[in-house]
Design a protein around this motif. Structure first.
Motif, mmCIF file in Angstrom:
data_model
loop_
_atom_site.group_PDB
_atom_site.id
_atom_site.type_symbol
_atom_site.label_atom_id
_atom_site.label_comp_id
_atom_site.label_asym_id
_atom_site.label_seq_id
_atom_site.Cartn_x
_atom_site.Cartn_y
_atom_site.Cartn_z
ATOM 1 N N ALA A 99 0.827 -1.209 0.000
ATOM 2 C CA ALA A 99 0.000 0.000 0.000
ATOM 3 C C ALA A 99 0.863 1.260 0.000
ATOM 4 O O ALA A 99 0.575 2.217 -0.724
ATOM 5 N N LEU A 100 1.938 1.238 0.798
ATOM 6 C CA LEU A 100 2.787 2.434 0.845
ATOM 7 C C LEU A 100 3.497 2.628 -0.498
ATOM 8 O O LEU A 100 3.629 3.752 -0.994
ATOM 9 N N GLU A 101 3.916 1.523 -1.101
ATOM 10 C CA GLU A 101 4.562 1.643 -2.401
ATOM 11 C C GLU A 101 3.591 2.228 -3.425
ATOM 12 O O GLU A 101 3.968 3.071 -4.248
ATOM 13 N N ALA A 129 1.415 4.295 -2.876
ATOM 14 C CA ALA A 129 1.241 5.724 -2.618
ATOM 15 C C ALA A 129 2.480 6.540 -2.971
ATOM 16 O O ALA A 129 2.358 7.633 -3.522
ATOM 17 N N ILE A 130 3.674 6.022 -2.669
ATOM 18 C CA ILE A 130 4.853 6.883 -2.855
ATOM 19 C C ILE A 130 5.769 6.418 -3.981
ATOM 20 O O ILE A 130 6.764 7.074 -4.277
ATOM 21 N N GLY A 131 5.448 5.291 -4.582
ATOM 22 C CA GLY A 131 6.187 4.841 -5.766
ATOM 23 C C GLY A 131 7.651 4.586 -5.512
ATOM 24 O O GLY A 131 8.018 3.954 -4.516
ATOM 25 N N PRO A 132 8.519 5.096 -6.381
ATOM 26 C CA PRO A 132 9.945 4.753 -6.321
ATOM 27 C C PRO A 132 10.655 5.286 -5.074
ATOM 28 O O PRO A 132 11.773 4.873 -4.788
ATOM 29 N N ASP A 133 10.002 6.188 -4.311
ATOM 30 C CA ASP A 133 10.641 6.663 -3.074
ATOM 31 C C ASP A 133 10.672 5.586 -2.003
ATOM 32 O O ASP A 133 11.339 5.731 -0.979
ATOM 33 N N PHE A 134 9.920 4.530 -2.223
ATOM 34 C CA PHE A 134 9.878 3.483 -1.202
ATOM 35 C C PHE A 134 11.224 2.771 -1.131
ATOM 36 O O PHE A 134 11.808 2.407 -2.151
ATOM 37 N N VAL A 135 11.716 2.562 0.083
ATOM 38 C CA VAL A 135 13.001 1.883 0.265
ATOM 39 C C VAL A 135 12.744 0.404 0.569
ATOM 40 O O VAL A 135 12.174 0.081 1.606
ATOM 41 N N PRO A 136 13.135 -0.502 -0.331
ATOM 42 C CA PRO A 136 12.888 -1.936 -0.106
ATOM 43 C C PRO A 136 13.766 -2.466 1.022
ATOM 44 O O PRO A 136 14.830 -1.909 1.296
ATOM 45 N N GLY A 177 14.772 1.548 16.837
ATOM 46 C CA GLY A 177 15.082 2.684 15.978
ATOM 47 C C GLY A 177 14.135 3.808 16.330
ATOM 48 O O GLY A 177 13.139 3.593 17.021
ATOM 49 N N PRO A 178 14.445 5.003 15.858
ATOM 50 C CA PRO A 178 13.638 6.159 16.237
ATOM 51 C C PRO A 178 12.212 6.042 15.729
ATOM 52 O O PRO A 178 11.921 5.308 14.798
ATOM 53 N N ASN A 179 11.367 6.838 16.361
ATOM 54 C CA ASN A 179 10.004 6.971 15.853
ATOM 55 C C ASN A 179 10.052 7.492 14.440
ATOM 56 O O ASN A 179 10.928 8.286 14.108
ATOM 57 N N MET A 180 9.111 7.075 13.648
ATOM 58 C CA MET A 180 8.983 7.573 12.273
ATOM 59 C C MET A 180 10.081 7.052 11.351
ATOM 60 O O MET A 180 10.207 7.486 10.225
ATOM 61 N N ALA A 181 10.852 6.082 11.815
ATOM 62 C CA ALA A 181 11.933 5.590 10.966
ATOM 63 C C ALA A 181 11.424 4.588 9.945
ATOM 64 O O ALA A 181 12.043 4.359 8.919
ATOM 65 N N GLY A 182 10.285 3.955 10.248
ATOM 66 C CA GLY A 182 9.744 2.962 9.316
ATOM 67 C C GLY A 182 9.612 1.581 9.923
ATOM 68 O O GLY A 182 9.488 0.595 9.205
ATOM 69 N N LYS A 183 9.588 1.504 11.262
ATOM 70 C CA LYS A 183 9.502 0.193 11.911
ATOM 71 C C LYS A 183 8.146 -0.468 11.654
ATOM 72 O O LYS A 183 8.077 -1.619 11.251
ATOM 73 N N SER A 184 7.076 0.280 11.883
ATOM 74 C CA SER A 184 5.737 -0.304 11.692
ATOM 75 C C SER A 184 5.539 -0.737 10.262
ATOM 76 O O SER A 184 4.991 -1.801 9.987
ATOM 77 N N THR A 185 5.974 0.126 9.369
ATOM 78 C CA THR A 185 5.814 -0.185 7.951
ATOM 79 C C THR A 185 6.499 -1.502 7.643
ATOM 80 O O THR A 185 5.937 -2.367 6.982
ATOM 81 N N TYR A 186 7.691 -1.653 8.171
ATOM 82 C CA TYR A 186 8.484 -2.837 7.879
ATOM 83 C C TYR A 186 7.829 -4.114 8.416
ATOM 84 O O TYR A 186 7.685 -5.098 7.699
ATOM 85 N N LEU A 214 16.583 6.857 6.869
ATOM 86 C CA LEU A 214 16.875 6.187 5.600
ATOM 87 C C LEU A 214 15.925 5.021 5.325
ATOM 88 O O LEU A 214 15.943 4.447 4.254
ATOM 89 N N HIS A 215 15.104 4.659 6.320
ATOM 90 C CA HIS A 215 14.127 3.563 6.185
ATOM 91 C C HIS A 215 14.782 2.238 5.827
ATOM 92 O O HIS A 215 14.147 1.366 5.267
ATOM 93 N N LYS A 216 16.078 2.143 6.105
ATOM 94 C CA LYS A 216 16.796 0.919 5.757
ATOM 95 C C LYS A 216 16.967 0.090 7.021
ATOM 96 O O LYS A 216 17.469 0.580 8.029
HETATM 97 P P1 ADP Z 1 7.805 3.932 12.978
HETATM 98 O O1 ADP Z 1 6.972 2.731 13.170
HETATM 99 O O2 ADP Z 1 9.243 3.639 13.087
HETATM 100 O O3 ADP Z 1 7.398 5.086 13.860
HETATM 101 P P2 ADP Z 1 6.509 4.158 10.398
HETATM 102 O O4 ADP Z 1 6.624 2.784 9.907
HETATM 103 O O5 ADP Z 1 5.193 4.611 10.918
HETATM 104 O O6 ADP Z 1 7.625 4.471 11.488
HETATM 105 O O7 ADP Z 1 6.987 5.069 9.204
HETATM 106 C C1 ADP Z 1 7.004 6.455 9.290
HETATM 107 C C2 ADP Z 1 6.897 7.057 7.910
HETATM 108 O O8 ADP Z 1 8.072 6.752 7.174
HETATM 109 C C3 ADP Z 1 5.775 6.448 7.116
HETATM 110 O O9 ADP Z 1 4.663 7.282 7.149
HETATM 111 C C4 ADP Z 1 6.299 6.305 5.726
HETATM 112 O O10 ADP Z 1 5.813 7.339 4.897
HETATM 113 C C5 ADP Z 1 7.778 6.408 5.845
HETATM 114 N N1 ADP Z 1 8.390 5.105 5.517
HETATM 115 C C6 ADP Z 1 8.407 4.010 6.291
HETATM 116 N N2 ADP Z 1 9.062 2.995 5.714
HETATM 117 C C7 ADP Z 1 9.489 3.448 4.524
HETATM 118 C C8 ADP Z 1 10.239 2.876 3.443
HETATM 119 N N3 ADP Z 1 10.687 1.617 3.503
HETATM 120 N N4 ADP Z 1 10.477 3.651 2.357
HETATM 121 C C9 ADP Z 1 10.029 4.916 2.317
HETATM 122 N N5 ADP Z 1 9.328 5.503 3.283
HETATM 123 C C10 ADP Z 1 9.045 4.806 4.386
#
Ligand code: ADP
Length: 882
Positions: A603-605, A607-614, A631-640, A782-784
């Motif tokens: 779903a995130l891909e 929405a944001i296309g090539p900006d998504f970090v695999p 890792g810090p808040n907003m780093a991408g943990k939940s997404t991952y 860096l979402h890595k």
């Molecule tokens: P956390 O759980 O660490 O607080 P989130 O997973 O909620 O962080 O991600 C925070 C934001 O970072 C998301 O809204 C998303 O837009 C962006 N993000 C997360 N993972 C990626 C990714 N792999 N590539 C690009 N953007 C990402």
């Protein structure tokens, strides 16, 4: 159902008019349903119904028989019934319709009326009443059976009908994902029945209908089911006795009989549904995964379904939704689908052709269902004919398939060409939506119909001739013969020629500048034409009834065709998605692993296309069971971590997945729990909810499950929370051993990796740069995801980005530094891992409170202190300590 506070009820007396007596009798039949009572061009409602209808629909409330006892009244124009009906049903009401069953012109005394249908949320069939063509509309019933529950579900719009049994939690989980529109429970429900019904009401907004308890007994079930399916035993469907699930099924049929008062041809079988054939997902986890709608906004946009839906029609869309709700567990079933997707994916031109054909298909399933309840329209059957005419071509296009599943679907398409020919030959190209006003059948279908229509058609010539004769006779060149709906045929003569009007003309109507007349001859003609018209409309109605019955004979074949078309659409959608978005075929293995290379969140891909970090993932049942992600808040943990669950779920539907590669062993259950902030709004204590969810996982996860934890223990004090998170992780890693991802802000948990086998640490890469002209540093996410733990939480940085004032940020940095120096990580680890810490170390845990005092003490410069100042300082410190 919403209730009226102040009651205004009928008080049947001898003084009631015959129509009101009829109303009273019908009202008694339909219980709590609103009664729409047909009177001429209106559906009238009375008493409390009128008040409700006026309020919900914004209509004017008037009164019948004014005077001492006025009856509240609100009416709906008959031609607007559907739109008002839709609104009432959506507002949660059941609505009964009482129709006039004889022509009022032929009636002696009060017009005969009958309750022809009770419309309820779970029994709709019309597209304009149903909320969504891409969703099933389930009607469910539950019945307790000791500590277990039996449940049955049916979708009247597709004929899908099944039963299931299991523990209350399991049944609730299944039902919650099915999102039934309405659920039937016995009047005096057992606690487990009531619990499921209440939960469904809360979770899914399901409408609750209580039914007499005897409707759920085995005697009724046997009678209803045998009669419905035309069988003497249900053994052929895989049942050995009339058990609780079948009793629930019987209650469903009883309810349909009472509310629909129609045939139910398309409900021809019931199947036992085996819960273990599908991936199990509890309601909470289901919502967290945002498969059908997002958590925060509740929108379809941003959901997994929206991101992966490439189906072309409603049948395919419904199959996709069902596939996501109930991912497969049998490896062979998954492989069969993958193979079919691969087959379609491998030939892009053929795939394009197939999808073009699919896009032209109407909703065969729902039209068949409307045939089943006798409510299809002429247009329904015309578009059905058009779609069926393309089925052969669809079959041909896929003829060369190597995939077993596609081959069997092709067989399921069946040979519907004869029915298609029949329908297309019989029906007009612009067949109408109504059955009473003619215009349905093509010429040549019925000789009598052609003859009756001929009278009207020849009439045009007759009228032209008649007009010419009259012009000649009266010498009025502007004389016109016309027709209008109210006055029928007339001869129109302008005032200028008034004196030329013959004596046998009878005046009928005056209009601007002209008079209209009728003659005996014209009158006779009119009667003949109108009668012919009436007769032909009536005949078309009868012919249409016969055509419906003919099509009903094909119900079984049509439902099979629909099933095949829908499934091909699902698979073609997967193949298209794979081609469009670069998804790959996941490899199914017989090991407890999830191995993803360069996975993307679907779903995130989107929405944001090539900006998504695999990102990569490696989970196995052995060395990497539990991944701790810090890792810090907003780093991408939940997404991952959600990404891993979504890819697994998607893989088990048979779809390809957004990754460079994936290998996985089948998952039996997915558990997710994410930061409980959204639950606060629902009035439950966050911590309580967290612990209920954690208990659910600890009690139900198996070694084959996948567990996704996003923060745990946040709802209580730090040490409580940390200790619980620690103990729960330990239990999952050692006791259950399932594949688990745990995102946490407790970086202390990274210590677990050194203590337990199978625990690995990961963190999200963050780059820090000194920021110009500012205190502190700037960080870039860096979402890595990389291996290794973090020891910082970066919360302060996030607060800064969020706009917390600089002074507060500065102060929090200072406090953080003090905390970090005051808290001994060594001692904490010992506390949590069970090694007793020394009293000194325990004291250190509370160093925070002492810190200001200590700071004060350290700041005193003893070399330069006078005795008086020393006393004053001592007093100050004592005050502080107090
Ligand atoms: P956390 O759980 O660490 O607080 P989130 O997973 O909620 O962080 O991600 C925070 C934001 O970072 C998301 O809204 C998303 O837009 C962006 N993000 C997360 N993972 C990626 C990714 N792999 N590539 C690009 N953007 C990402």
């Amino acid at each position: 159902m919403p209730q009226n506070s102040r009651k205004s009820s009928p008080n049947p007396t001898a003084s009631q008019t015959p129509a009101m007596r009829q109303w009273t009798a019908h009202k008694a039949q339909v219980g709590d349903a609103i009664l729409l009572f047909r009177m001429g061009d209106f559906y009238e409602t009375f008493y409390d119904d009128a008040k409700t209808v006026a309020r919900v629909l914004g209509l004017t409330l008037t009164a019948r028989s004014k005077g001492d006892n006025p009856i509240p009244l609100a009416g709906i124009p008959y031609h607007a019934l559907d739109s008002y009906l839709a609104r009432l049903v959506r507002a949660g009401y059941r609505v009964a319709i009482s129709e006039q069953t004889e022509d009022p012109r032929n009636a002696t005394g009060v017009v005969k009326r009958d309750v022809v249908r009770v419309v309820t949320p779970g029994t709709l069939t019309e597209d304009n009443l149903l909320p969504d063509s891409g969703s099933n509309n389930y009607l469910a019933a539950v019945r307790a059976d000791g500590s277990e529950l039996g449940a049955a579900c049916l979708d009247l719009t597709t004929g899908d009908f099944f039963s299931m049994s299991g523990g209350p939690a399991g049944i609730l989980a299944e039902l919650a994902r099915m999102h039934p529109a309405e659920i039937l429970v016995p009047e005096q429900s057992e606690p487990s029945e009531a619990h499921v019904a209440d939960q469904l009401h809360d979770l899914a907004g399901t409408h609750l209908t209580r039914r007499p308890a005897h409707e759920f007994d085995a005697y009724h079930a046997e009678r209803y089911l045998h009669e419905q399916f035309g069988v003497r035993t249900l053994e052929g469907f895989g049942y050995s006795a009339i058990d609780a699930p079948l009793c629930a099924a019987g209650a469903l049929i009883g309810y349909l009989k009472e509310t629909q008062k129609s045939t139910l041809t398309h409900l021809a079988r019931i199947r036992p549904r085996v819960l273990t054939e599908h991936m199990h997902i509890d309601p909470y986890s289901w919502r967290c995964l945002e498969v059908e709608r997002t958590l925060r906004l509740g929108t379809a946009e941003g959901s997994l379904l929206a991101a992966v839906n490439r189906t072309t029609g409603a049948m395919g869309a419904r199959r996709l939704r069902q596939s996501l709700r109930f991912p497969l567990r049998r490896p062979q079933a998954i492989r069969d689908r993958q193979e079919a997707v691969a087959d379609l994916h491998g030939d892009p031109r053929r795939l394009g052709d197939v999808r073009r054909l699919l896009a032209e298909m109407c909703d065969i399933e729902r039209i068949t269902a409307r045939v089943g309840v006798g409510r299809c329209t002429p247009r329904d059957l015309r578009v059905l004919g058009q779609s069926l005419a393309r089925i052969g071509e669809l079959g041909e296009r896929l003829q060369d398939t190597q995939a077993a599943l596609l081959a069997s679907l092709l067989e399921g398409l069946g040979d519907v060409a004869p029915l298609a020919d029949h329908l297309l030959a019989a029906l007009q190209a612009d067949a109408p939506l109504t059955v009473r006003e003619g215009g349905i059948f093509a010429p040549g279908v019925d000789a009598e119909l052609d003859r009756l229509r001929g009278i009207g058609r020849d009439g045009r010539q007759w009228l032209a001739r008649y007009q010419a004769e009259q012009i000649q006779r009266t010498r009025i060149p502007s004389l016109k013969v016309g027709f209008n709906k109210v006055f029928g045929y007339y001869i129109e003569i302008t005032h200028t020629h008034r004196e030329l009007v013959p004596g046998d003309y009878v005046r009928k109507q005056t209009v601007k500048n002209a008079e209209r007349y009728i003659t005996d001859e014209l009158k006779t003609y009119e009667t003949e034409v109108l009668t012919a018209r009436e007769r032909s409309d009536e005949l078309e109605y009868e012919l249409f009834e016969a055509l419906k019955a003919h099509v009903a004979g094909y119900t079984d074949a049509l439902l099979r065709t629909a099933h095949s078309v829908g499934t091909i659409d699902l698979l073609a959608g997967f193949a298209t998605l794979a081609a469009e978005r670069g998804y790959v075929r996941p490899e199914l293995v017989d090991q407890r692993i999830i191995d993803i290379t360069a996975g993307r969140h679907p779903a995130l891909e989107a929405a944001i296309g090539p900006d998504f970090v695999p990102n990569d993932t490696h989970l196995d049942g052995d060395h990497a069971r539990l991944l701790i992600l810090t890792g810090p808040n907003m780093a991408g943990k939940s997404t991952y971590i959600r990404q891993v669950a979504l890819l697994t779920l998607l893989a088990q539907t048979g779809s390809y997945v957004p990754a460079a590669a994936m290998r996985f062993g089948v998952v039996d259950r997915v558990f997710t729990r994410v930061g409980a902030s959204d639950e606060l709004a629902r009035g439950q204590s966050t911590f309580m909810v967290e612990m209920i969810e954690a208990a659910n996982i600890l009690n139900n996860a198996t070694a084959d499950s996948l567990v996704i934890l996003d923060e745990l223990g946040r709802g209580t004090s730090t040490y409580d929370g940390l200790s619980l998170a620690w103990a729960i992780s330990e239990h999952i890693a050692l006791g259950i051993g399932c594949r688990t991802l745990f995102a946490t802000h407790y970086h202390e948990l990274t210590e677990l990796a050194q203590l337990l086998p199978g625990v690995r640490n990961y963190n999200v890469l963050v780059r820090e740069w000194p920021a110009e002209g500012d205190h502190g540093e700037r960080i870039v996410f860096l979402h890595k995801i990389v291996e290794g733990g973090t020891d910082r939480s970066y919360g302060v940085h996030v607060a800064k980005i969020a706009g917390i004032p600089p002074a507060v940020i500065e102060r929090s940095r200072e406090v953080l530094r003090q905390l970090e120096s005051g808290l001994s990580r060594q001692s904490l680890r010992e506390v949590l891992s069970g090694t007793p810490a020394s009293p000194q170390e325990q004291l250190e845990l509370f160093a925070v409170q002492d810190d200001r005092l200590r700071q004060g003490l350290l700041e005193i410069d003893i070399d330069r202190l006078t005795p008086l100042e020393a006393l004053q300082q001592l007093k100050k410190l004592q005050d502080q300590a107090r």
